[in-house]
Every structure is written in C-alpha cells, then in structure tokens.
Design a protein around this motif. Sequence first.
Motif, PDB file in Angstrom:
ATOM      1  N   ALA A  37       0.948  -1.312   0.034  1.00 61.23           N
ATOM      2  CA  ALA A  37      -0.011   0.082   0.152  1.00 61.23           C
ATOM      3  C   ALA A  37       0.991   1.231  -0.150  1.00 61.23           C
ATOM      4  O   ALA A  37       0.202   2.212  -0.656  1.00 61.23           O
ATOM      5  CB  ALA A  37      -0.965   0.071   1.273  1.00 61.23           C
ATOM      6  N   GLY A  38       2.051   1.316   0.556  1.00 59.42           N
ATOM      7  CA  GLY A  38       3.153   2.601   0.540  1.00 59.42           C
ATOM      8  C   GLY A  38       2.502   3.326   1.528  1.00 59.42           C
ATOM      9  O   GLY A  38       2.541   4.513   1.404  1.00 59.42           O
ATOM     10  N   GLN A  39       2.141   2.863   2.584  1.00 54.76           N
ATOM     11  CA  GLN A  39       1.603   3.875   4.009  1.00 54.76           C
ATOM     12  C   GLN A  39       2.449   3.676   5.130  1.00 54.76           C
ATOM     13  O   GLN A  39       2.635   2.329   5.468  1.00 54.76           O
ATOM     14  CB  GLN A  39      -0.022   3.710   4.109  1.00 54.76           C
ATOM     15  N   LEU A  40       2.815   4.592   5.910  1.00 50.89           N
ATOM     16  CA  LEU A  40       2.942   4.285   7.350  1.00 50.89           C
ATOM     17  C   LEU A  40       2.047   4.778   8.295  1.00 50.89           C
ATOM     18  O   LEU A  40       1.199   5.570   7.990  1.00 50.89           O
ATOM     19  CB  LEU A  40       4.174   5.223   7.587  1.00 50.89           C
ATOM     20  N   LEU A  41       1.653   3.802   9.384  1.00 52.61           N
ATOM     21  CA  LEU A  41       0.550   3.762  10.117  1.00 52.61           C
ATOM     22  C   LEU A  41       1.097   4.008  11.592  1.00 52.61           C
ATOM     23  O   LEU A  41       2.034   3.027  12.030  1.00 52.61           O
ATOM     24  CB  LEU A  41      -0.591   2.765   9.826  1.00 52.61           C
ATOM     25  N   TYR A  42       0.420   4.624  12.273  1.00 50.37           N
ATOM     26  CA  TYR A  42       0.302   4.631  13.787  1.00 50.37           C
ATOM     27  C   TYR A  42      -0.759   4.401  14.215  1.00 50.37           C
ATOM     28  O   TYR A  42      -1.988   4.740  13.762  1.00 50.37           O
ATOM     29  CB  TYR A  42       0.797   5.840  14.359  1.00 50.37           C
ATOM     30  N   ALA A  53      -4.074  -4.773  20.097  1.00 52.92           N
ATOM     31  CA  ALA A  53      -4.013  -5.288  21.370  1.00 52.92           C
ATOM     32  C   ALA A  53      -3.917  -4.183  22.465  1.00 52.92           C
ATOM     33  O   ALA A  53      -3.041  -4.428  23.469  1.00 52.92           O
ATOM     34  CB  ALA A  53      -3.239  -6.585  21.570  1.00 52.92           C
ATOM     35  N   GLY A  54      -4.094  -3.122  22.043  1.00 57.04           N
ATOM     36  CA  GLY A  54      -4.228  -1.897  23.123  1.00 57.04           C
ATOM     37  C   GLY A  54      -2.700  -1.413  23.277  1.00 57.04           C
ATOM     38  O   GLY A  54      -2.485  -0.328  24.107  1.00 57.04           O
ATOM     39  N   ARG A  55      -1.594  -1.990  22.425  1.00 58.09           N
ATOM     40  CA  ARG A  55      -0.162  -1.477  22.669  1.00 58.09           C
ATOM     41  C   ARG A  55       0.091  -0.566  21.487  1.00 58.09           C
ATOM     42  O   ARG A  55      -0.320  -0.850  20.215  1.00 58.09           O
ATOM     43  CB  ARG A  55       0.654  -2.671  22.493  1.00 58.09           C
ATOM     44  N   PRO A  56       0.792   0.369  21.482  1.00 57.94           N
ATOM     45  CA  PRO A  56       1.025   1.343  20.493  1.00 57.94           C
ATOM     46  C   PRO A  56       2.241   0.719  19.411  1.00 57.94           C
ATOM     47  O   PRO A  56       3.050   0.248  20.078  1.00 57.94           O
ATOM     48  CB  PRO A  56       1.718   2.665  21.188  1.00 57.94           C
ATOM     49  N   VAL A  57       1.813   0.742  18.227  1.00 60.01           N
ATOM     50  CA  VAL A  57       2.776   0.287  17.242  1.00 60.01           C
ATOM     51  C   VAL A  57       2.811   1.301  15.910  1.00 60.01           C
ATOM     52  O   VAL A  57       2.174   1.943  15.882  1.00 60.01           O
ATOM     53  CB  VAL A  57       2.290  -1.057  16.671  1.00 60.01           C
ATOM     54  N   VAL A  58       4.086   1.103  15.449  1.00 59.42           N
ATOM     55  CA  VAL A  58       4.137   1.763  13.992  1.00 59.42           C
ATOM     56  C   VAL A  58       4.200   0.757  12.888  1.00 59.42           C
ATOM     57  O   VAL A  58       5.057  -0.258  13.224  1.00 59.42           O
ATOM     58  CB  VAL A  58       5.425   2.662  13.982  1.00 59.42           C
ATOM     59  N   MET A  59       3.648   0.892  11.883  1.00 57.96           N
ATOM     60  CA  MET A  59       3.239  -0.200  10.851  1.00 57.96           C
ATOM     61  C   MET A  59       3.609   0.441   9.538  1.00 57.96           C
ATOM     62  O   MET A  59       3.245   1.442   9.227  1.00 57.96           O
ATOM     63  CB  MET A  59       2.100  -0.320  10.935  1.00 57.96           C
ATOM     64  N   LEU A  60       4.634  -0.397   8.771  1.00 59.77           N
ATOM     65  CA  LEU A  60       4.697  -0.129   7.302  1.00 59.77           C
ATOM     66  C   LEU A  60       3.814  -0.923   6.473  1.00 59.77           C
ATOM     67  O   LEU A  60       4.159  -2.160   6.530  1.00 59.77           O
ATOM     68  CB  LEU A  60       6.216   0.016   7.221  1.00 59.77           C
ATOM     69  N   ALA A  61       3.089  -0.554   5.623  1.00 65.03           N
ATOM     70  CA  ALA A  61       2.294  -1.438   4.756  1.00 65.03           C
ATOM     71  C   ALA A  61       3.081  -1.301   3.517  1.00 65.03           C
ATOM     72  O   ALA A  61       2.809  -0.244   2.704  1.00 65.03           O
ATOM     73  CB  ALA A  61       0.909  -0.861   4.669  1.00 65.03           C
ATOM     74  N   GLY A  62       4.175  -2.075   3.258  1.00 63.20           N
ATOM     75  CA  GLY A  62       5.065  -1.900   2.127  1.00 63.20           C
ATOM     76  C   GLY A  62       6.400  -1.794   2.686  1.00 63.20           C
ATOM     77  O   GLY A  62       6.693  -1.458   3.856  1.00 63.20           O
TER      78      GLY A  62
END
Length: 284
Positions: A75-80, A84-93
């Motif tokens: 997808a080419g997105q960075l998501l915050y 499960a209630g815990r903060p994460v940073v995710m890279l879709a791609g």
Amino acid sequence: MSAGTHHTIGQTGVPAAATAAAYIRQTVGAVWRDPVAGIVLGSGLGGLADRLENTVRMPFSRVPGFPTATVAGHAGQLLYGTLAGRPVVMLAGRFHMYEGHEAPLAAFPVRVLHALGAPVYVASNAAGGVRRTFVPGDLMLVADHINLMFRNPLIGPTESGDERFPDMSDPYDAALRALMHDAAAAVNVPLQDGVYCGLLGPTYETPAEVRMLERLGADAVGMSTVPEVIMARAIGMRAVAVSCITNKAAGLSHEKLNHQEVMDAGKAVAGRFESLVIEFVRRL
C-alpha cells in the motif's frame, strides 16, 4: 522522489532518520506514545493494517526520505495506532533493492522505527517454499538467514551509534521467537521454524537455483528482509520475522510462478497471520 532514485549514505543515515521520525511524531500529535514494536507488512499481508485502532495514516511520499512504493500488494503507507491496546508503528509496504534502491535505503525504515523508540522490529514477507514439505499458506518463523543478495546496508562510513561489525550469530532474537511460538499456540496457528534466503530478484529463481538453495540449507526464499534485519542488529534493535509461504519454489511443482499467486496466498493466510501478530504484540 522516484523509485529509481539512488540515495547516498548521508540521506539514509541517523540525521535523516531523526528528521523522518520528527515528522511522524508531529503528524500523530498529542496521542503519540513510543511504540512497543515496528512492524513491516510484506506482499499480500497488508490486511493487518486494517486491524489497527486509533489509526493515523501517512503515505510514504509524505515521510521525509521515503520513496513511493511501486510493488502491487504494497500500500505504501506508514501507520501509527494500537494493536491489542499497545502502540505500534506499521509499514504497509517496503523498499526493495530490485526497484532500483540501494541497500541503505532498503534498510532506512528500520532506522526510522528505531528513531521513533521501537525496541523490536517485526518483519513479514512472502516467500517461496524451498523445503519440500512446505505448502502455500504455511507460516515460517525465521530462525536464521542466508544473504545471497550480495549487498549490505552497512557498507560505507559508520553512522553514529552503529556497530561497525555486528554479531550475526543470532540475528533473530531467541526470546522473541519463543514468544512468537507461544502466541502461535495461544491462537492455534501452526508455525514452523526455518532458514530464509534473501536474493536480489526481481526474477523468481530457476529450478537449478532452487536445488542450490536447498543444498545450502535454505527453507524459504524471498527478495527482502535481510538488509532490514542486518540494520536492526547494527543499531541494537531486536528482530523477529515471519514468512508466508506463497508457493513452492521453481522445480518443486508444475505451476508457473507469478506475483498474483503470491498476493492470493497472502490473502488466504491473512487471518492466521493477523491473529498471530496481534497475540505476539499483546505479549510483548
């Protein structure tokens, strides 16, 4: 910045990562909490992004130093947000070297996740099954890797805080692997251990190359993850990785290989993969 743009070390180093991290924190705003993990979603595995809560999304093109994702299924997105209630940073791609990127850029998102405070790097990828008992849809926990990309993101001047000669005797953290197995058992997801081999791509392997990989001790083969994990180790992040076996490697079945098959297999296993990673994050 086009996909073929070549970066110098300075554009993918610690100061550049700090700039990108500052932009991400500012975009997220007052709800920001340091993430317990940075998670990268491989081809066909982007559905986990939809399981995030309180999500803030940014296209790669907006993040300083990030090029645009060019591969279908990314997808080419960075998501915050929270899992499960815990903060994460995710890279879709992710950025692959076969797109024309240098190894330091392929590993640059790991620097950014580190700059954001993530202590753990969770990689996922689509991979061809070299082990003959693998079938499409199997999940493999990476126990070790073989770098046949013949590239390393650490070549060049040593960045501030980097280890010059990182120890790679245990690149995939043993405690995190045990935690992933515990999570798999809790959500009833079969998970096998194996060795991932990284090749440059973008061609799939020939049958002769697959026979070579089998003899070298590889269980699965793909075109990513290795530079990222090397970077994680050099900067002191703990790493864990899961491969979705999307097809039998060339010569092990009568099927022709194609990227649509990779994405379809990723979608088929998506529910199990998502349950596994959510439970893993819950236990971090």
